[in-house]
Design a protein around this motif. Sequence first.
Motif, mmCIF file in Angstrom:
data_model
loop_
_atom_site.group_PDB
_atom_site.id
_atom_site.type_symbol
_atom_site.label_atom_id
_atom_site.label_comp_id
_atom_site.label_asym_id
_atom_site.label_seq_id
_atom_site.Cartn_x
_atom_site.Cartn_y
_atom_site.Cartn_z
ATOM 1 N N ASN A 151 0.768 -0.947 0.203
ATOM 2 C CA ASN A 151 -0.189 0.296 -0.072
ATOM 3 C C ASN A 151 0.984 1.208 0.179
ATOM 4 N N PHE A 152 0.588 1.938 -0.421
ATOM 5 C CA PHE A 152 1.185 3.525 -0.690
ATOM 6 C C PHE A 152 0.025 4.794 -1.558
ATOM 7 N N SER A 168 -3.900 6.906 -2.773
ATOM 8 C CA SER A 168 -3.942 5.379 -2.458
ATOM 9 C C SER A 168 -3.822 4.473 -3.230
ATOM 10 N N TYR A 206 4.507 6.290 2.236
ATOM 11 C CA TYR A 206 4.262 4.654 2.722
ATOM 12 C C TYR A 206 4.471 4.048 3.886
ATOM 13 N N TYR A 243 8.881 -0.717 5.276
ATOM 14 C CA TYR A 243 9.469 -0.439 3.984
ATOM 15 C C TYR A 243 11.132 0.509 3.794
#
Length: 278
Positions: free
Chosen positions: A89-90, A153, A195, A200
């Motif tokens: 997800n980012f 998103s 993110y 990450y």
Amino acid sequence: MVIFIVSYGHNTNSDLGRKIEVTANASSDNKRHSPSSEVYKNKDIDVKYSVFITVESSLSYNNFTFGENAVQKPLEQKIKVANTMRPLNFTVVIKVPVKLGDKDIWMDTNSFQIPGCQSSGYEEPTVTDFVNTIKEKKILNCIVARCRVFRCSEFMESNKDTTYTISANISSGWIQQIGLSSAKFLLTSTASLEYDENQYIFFSTTSNSGPPVHQIEAEVEVFPKPDFTKAIIGGIVGGLLLLVLLTAGLYKAGFFKSKYNEMINENAGAEGDALAEE
């Protein structure tokens, strides 16, 4: 004293959770040690997974004539975002300059949208003397202009991409404020990534592990308003001069003299015919 240095690496598809626990336990044959000694120690190491997301766009172009303040022209910019590593997800944060001074850069700014994104307010410029700054750098960005912020998103699988499109009519009203009748400006929007940085880390071959901020550029060229006065005057003067030269050339070649003689001869012949008839 013993110092343990623990490092680790893992492949792209591995899943080690969020932490790795490393333990050390010391013992001796005589089972005796100082009460203050630490014979057991554990240490948690955070696990971060590399991500690599690219943002691409092409240079677009438009032009206006200086002094025409009510002109609008369509402008389209496409921003391609691609994920080349693991699913995650980012959010793509896009900032678009929408107002310079008291003039809107785009038509219908209030309804200006990017499909697939949500507007999250505005960012005010950090430089108030935008005229001199733009004249010097020829860049119209969020430093000198008010920007609208969009948040896009995504959950994106590995080796997938998506494209966001800025499509609206750009106005010429803001150009007059700068005062340059002939120039090229770069209307520059930006796209950045957000993110979970606890999970990450952006893959980079440099020491900077943060994702780059991508610039989305549109070249806007301003042409001076054409002035036909000199061309008209030059055409008239040139025409008269050509006529004078042509007349002088004909006179020098004896054109008018021969014509005059022909007229005399024709008149004399006509008079002779009239006498003969009498």
